[in-house]
Design an enzyme around this catalytic site. Structure first.
Site, PDB file in Angstrom:
ATOM      1  N   GLU A 140       0.644  -1.202   0.086  1.00  0.00           N
ATOM      2  CA  GLU A 140       0.089  -0.203  -0.003  1.00  0.00           C
ATOM      3  C   GLU A 140       0.847   1.095   0.027  1.00  0.00           C
ATOM      4  O   GLU A 140       0.470   2.292  -0.482  1.00  0.00           O
ATOM      5  CB  GLU A 140      -1.106   0.007   1.091  1.00  0.00           C
ATOM      6  CG  GLU A 140      -2.000   1.108   0.899  1.00  0.00           C
ATOM      7  CD  GLU A 140      -3.356   0.767   2.018  1.00  0.00           C
ATOM      8  OE1 GLU A 140      -3.095   0.157   2.957  1.00  0.00           O
ATOM      9  OE2 GLU A 140      -4.230   1.598   1.843  1.00  0.00           O
ATOM     10  N   HIS A 152      -0.518   6.141   7.035  1.00  0.00           N
ATOM     11  CA  HIS A 152       0.908   5.697   6.912  1.00  0.00           C
ATOM     12  C   HIS A 152       1.757   6.937   7.001  1.00  0.00           C
ATOM     13  O   HIS A 152       1.692   7.772   7.037  1.00  0.00           O
ATOM     14  CB  HIS A 152       0.838   5.623   5.092  1.00  0.00           C
ATOM     15  CG  HIS A 152       0.183   4.697   4.526  1.00  0.00           C
ATOM     16  ND1 HIS A 152       0.526   3.132   4.186  1.00  0.00           N
ATOM     17  CD2 HIS A 152      -1.242   4.465   4.319  1.00  0.00           C
ATOM     18  CE1 HIS A 152      -0.291   2.383   3.761  1.00  0.00           C
ATOM     19  NE2 HIS A 152      -1.601   2.989   3.892  1.00  0.00           N
ATOM     20  N   ASP A 259     -18.236  -0.795   5.877  1.00  0.00           N
ATOM     21  CA  ASP A 259     -18.449  -1.099   7.418  1.00  0.00           C
ATOM     22  C   ASP A 259     -19.237  -0.137   8.205  1.00  0.00           C
ATOM     23  O   ASP A 259     -19.499  -0.301   9.427  1.00  0.00           O
ATOM     24  CB  ASP A 259     -16.779  -1.033   7.998  1.00  0.00           C
ATOM     25  CG  ASP A 259     -16.295   0.204   7.975  1.00  0.00           C
ATOM     26  OD1 ASP A 259     -16.677   1.229   7.347  1.00  0.00           O
ATOM     27  OD2 ASP A 259     -15.198   0.526   8.803  1.00  0.00           O
ATOM     28  N   ASP A 284      -9.943  -3.938   4.732  1.00  0.00           N
ATOM     29  CA  ASP A 284      -8.546  -3.004   5.051  1.00  0.00           C
ATOM     30  C   ASP A 284      -8.699  -3.058   6.783  1.00  0.00           C
ATOM     31  O   ASP A 284      -8.248  -2.096   7.328  1.00  0.00           O
ATOM     32  CB  ASP A 284      -9.038  -1.393   4.791  1.00  0.00           C
ATOM     33  CG  ASP A 284      -7.985  -0.684   4.828  1.00  0.00           C
ATOM     34  OD1 ASP A 284      -6.758  -1.074   4.865  1.00  0.00           O
ATOM     35  OD2 ASP A 284      -8.178   0.877   5.046  1.00  0.00           O
TER      36      ASP A 284
HETATM   37 ZN   LIG Z   1      -4.980  -0.235   3.789  1.00  0.00          ZN
END
Ligand SMILES: [Zn+2]
Length: 395
Positions: A140, A152, A259, A284
């Site tokens: 990713e 990230h 979700d 995820d």
């Molecule tokens: Zn992800």
């Protein structure tokens, strides 16, 4: 949150009877299916199984549904384990998702120093030989936009180069299934072409790309949007953005986190209506999926999980989900999404994205015997993982 029992393939034949089949081809009551050695050998309805049914293990599924195994293109952990923590943690995370119906998964890695990522994809290449539920890796990071980085770590985000692209392909030994790239990064379009030519599914995501840049990325070989709507511009009437670019480009697919938090279920329903057969539901999921609320680590960043919602510690930035795919199925049906479209988005569509739709995603003879037995309330009763996928060369 212990899930269902998981069975691995044996050379013995097994007959599952009296179920309602539910796959991308539709629903069919009174269905039966015979497997041998992890492959579906025969199917039928009513009593036609008697021809095959003597001396084989038989499961009476009266009142239950039988679907193909779910395929998760994008997860970061589960059951308290993170994919960054090495092979044993990855196997344990995959096993947790398997109890919730996911029979095959692509192991996602968040941005990290390149050397760390090379070690991780190399170790996942070995793991894919060992555990047939593991289809390979999804990088990713590190080629993501700093201003759309989500969870990230910004220090690990870099531009792709001819050299680092080759390093990644070499380390993965043919098991890099997917890579997410921001097409706004310097030299990103060249990297997209190289990965696509090497057989990697290139996704665009964690990006501020506008419509034109997204179209350029698809022309260069990208054919997937990473968690559509999340970490990218949405649809604006004067700024159509990457989502409309993907809708406009035949052959481009959409990942979607259903979700109830990442995308409103009604928006999910509209996307599935606008892009039939092109949406793959993903989790995820991070480590807290199938585990408790509390403090976790995703890659090198701290994450807090409260009431099942994962955020970067001290912020409201979403940091993955705690979803499992059985829960996504129940949520989509509750939102009024078509039943066959929902099961397709969990099975055949992700298989098609990976080029595995002749082996995975349908309950038909010749397909691998990845099976999920669901109760009438759609909880997972039993999961069967079929044999290993055949590579393109041998399929
Ligand atoms: Zn992800």
């Amino acid at each position: 949150m212990k899930g269902a029992t998981v069975e691995r393939p044996t050379t013995e034949a097994m007959l599952i009877l009296n179920v309602t089949k539910w796959d991308a081809d539709g629903e069919e009551p009174g269905f039966w299916l015979l497997t041998r050695g992890g492959v579906i050998e025969h199917t039928g309805t009513g009593n036609s199984w008697v021809e095959w049914g003597s001396g084989v293990t038989t499961i009476d599924g009266t009142g239950a549904y039988l679907t193909p195994g779910f395929i998760d293109l994008h997860f970061h952990g589960g059951g308290g384990h993170s994919n960054e923590d090495g092979p044993e943690a990855i196997k344990a995370a995959v096993a947790t998702h398997c109890e919730h119906g996911t029979t095959r998964a692509v192991v996602s890695l968040v941005a990290n120093p390149l050397e760390t990522l090379l070690d991780s994809v190399a170790s996942i290449a070995s793991l894919a030989d060992e555990d047939q539920s593991i289809l390979g890796s999804h990088l990713e990071g590190p080629f993501l936009a700093a201003d759309r980085r989500g969870a990230h770590h910004p220090a690990h985000l870099i531009d792709p180069t001819a050299a680092n692209v080759q390093d990644i392909l070499r380390a993965a030994r043919g098991t890099l299934r997917q890579i997410t790239i921001d097409p706004g990064r310097t030299d990103a379009l060249a990297a997209i072409s190289t990965f696509a030519d090497a057989g990697v599914t290139v996704a665009i995501g964690h990006t501020s790309a506008d419509y034109d840049l997204a179209v350029a990325a698809f022309r260069a070989g990208a054919r997937l949007l990473t968690h559509t709507f999340n970490a990218m511009p949405g649809i604006h009437h004067r700024e159509p953005g990457p989502v409309v670019a993907a809708l406009d480009t035949p052959g481009v697919f959409f990942e979607l986190i259903l979700d109830g938090t990442h995308v409103h279920p009604r928006v999910a329903a509209h996307l599935m209506g606008a892009a039939p057969h092109r949406v793959a539901l993903i989790t995820d999921a991070m480590a807290a999926s199938g585990s408790a609320d509390g403090a976790y680590v995703l890659g090198t960043v701290g994450v807090e999980v409260s009431q099942g919602t994962a955020t970067l510690a001290g912020t409201s930035v979403l940091a993955g989900s705690t979803l499992t795919l059985d829960k996504a199925l129940r949520m989509g049906l509750k939102a009024g999404i078509d039943r066959v479209a929902m099961i397709e988005a969990l099975t055949l569509t992700p298989a098609r994205i990976l080029g595995l739709d002749a082996q995975l995603g349908l309950l038909k003879p010749g397909y691998l015997a990845d099976l999920v037995l669901l109760g009438s309330d759609l909880t997972v009763l039993e999961v069967f993982v079929g044999g290993p996928v055949r590579s393109a060369a041998t399929a």
